[in-house]
Motif scaffolding. Sequence first.
Motif, PDB file in Angstrom:
ATOM      1  N   ARG A  10       0.847  -1.188   0.000  1.00 24.57           N
ATOM      2  CA  ARG A  10       0.000   0.000   0.000  1.00 24.57           C
ATOM      3  C   ARG A  10       0.881   1.236   0.000  1.00 24.57           C
ATOM      4  NH1 ARG A  10      -5.329  -1.462   1.593  1.00 24.57           N
ATOM      5  NH2 ARG A  10      -5.350  -3.548   2.485  1.00 24.57           N
ATOM      6  N   VAL A  11       0.626   2.113  -0.946  1.00 26.96           N
ATOM      7  CA  VAL A  11       1.321   3.401  -0.982  1.00 26.96           C
ATOM      8  C   VAL A  11       0.275   4.482  -1.196  1.00 26.96           C
ATOM      9  CG1 VAL A  11       3.544   2.534  -1.805  1.00 26.96           C
ATOM     10  CG2 VAL A  11       1.820   3.182  -3.447  1.00 26.96           C
ATOM     11  N   SER A  16       2.173   7.247  -4.318  1.00 28.18           N
ATOM     12  CA  SER A  16       1.163   6.708  -5.220  1.00 28.18           C
ATOM     13  C   SER A  16       1.128   7.493  -6.526  1.00 28.18           C
ATOM     14  CB  SER A  16      -0.211   6.744  -4.547  1.00 28.18           C
ATOM     15  OG  SER A  16      -1.194   6.238  -5.403  1.00 28.18           O
ATOM     16  N   ASP A  17       1.214   8.815  -6.428  1.00 30.94           N
ATOM     17  CA  ASP A  17       1.232   9.662  -7.623  1.00 30.94           C
ATOM     18  C   ASP A  17       2.456   9.360  -8.479  1.00 30.94           C
ATOM     19  OD1 ASP A  17      -1.072  10.844  -6.665  1.00 30.94           O
ATOM     20  OD2 ASP A  17      -0.053  12.622  -5.872  1.00 30.94           O
ATOM     21  N   PHE A  18       3.590   9.149  -7.838  1.00 29.77           N
ATOM     22  CA  PHE A  18       4.812   8.860  -8.560  1.00 29.77           C
ATOM     23  C   PHE A  18       4.714   7.526  -9.297  1.00 29.77           C
ATOM     24  CE2 PHE A  18       9.175   7.280  -8.928  1.00 29.77           C
ATOM     25  CZ  PHE A  18       9.779   8.356  -9.560  1.00 29.77           C
ATOM     26  N   VAL A  19       4.175   6.505  -8.616  1.00 25.33           N
ATOM     27  CA  VAL A  19       3.992   5.196  -9.256  1.00 25.33           C
ATOM     28  C   VAL A  19       3.049   5.334 -10.444  1.00 25.33           C
ATOM     29  CG1 VAL A  19       3.053   2.868  -8.954  1.00 25.33           C
ATOM     30  CG2 VAL A  19       4.531   3.853  -7.201  1.00 25.33           C
ATOM     31  N   ALA A  20       1.928   6.024 -10.249  1.00 22.75           N
ATOM     32  CA  ALA A  20       0.946   6.199 -11.317  1.00 22.75           C
ATOM     33  C   ALA A  20       1.560   6.895 -12.530  1.00 22.75           C
ATOM     34  CB  ALA A  20      -0.258   6.989 -10.795  1.00 22.75           C
ATOM     35  N   GLY A  27       3.587   6.161 -18.831  1.00 23.71           N
ATOM     36  CA  GLY A  27       4.783   5.751 -18.084  1.00 23.71           C
ATOM     37  C   GLY A  27       5.659   4.760 -18.823  1.00 23.71           C
ATOM     38  N   SER A  28       6.702   4.330 -18.160  1.00 26.62           N
ATOM     39  CA  SER A  28       7.666   3.394 -18.728  1.00 26.62           C
ATOM     40  C   SER A  28       7.277   1.936 -18.532  1.00 26.62           C
ATOM     41  CB  SER A  28       9.036   3.620 -18.081  1.00 26.62           C
ATOM     42  OG  SER A  28       9.471   4.941 -18.270  1.00 26.62           O
TER      43      SER A  28
END
Length: 84
Positions: A10-11, A16-20, A27-28
Amino acid sequence: MSRTTTMTVRVGGALSDFVAANVGDEGSYENVSEYIRDLIRRDKERAEAEAFGRLKAELAHAFAVPEDSYQPLTAAEVIARNRT
């Protein structure tokens, strides 16, 4: 034998924004699992490179010592010395 483990992470917030931002069309990575696997692989490579660097430094130090300072040791003596 390869093993698969399912994990729940859970982030929230900025993480979470960075992962998204790194997953999906923009994204990559295609999905979060792919992203996490890549992060783990990179961290594993970093840890292995650090361990190798420490070993190289230790060996360089050992080989820099003049040969006449070497002392013959038995395997038992080496094992006993390394236990302390």
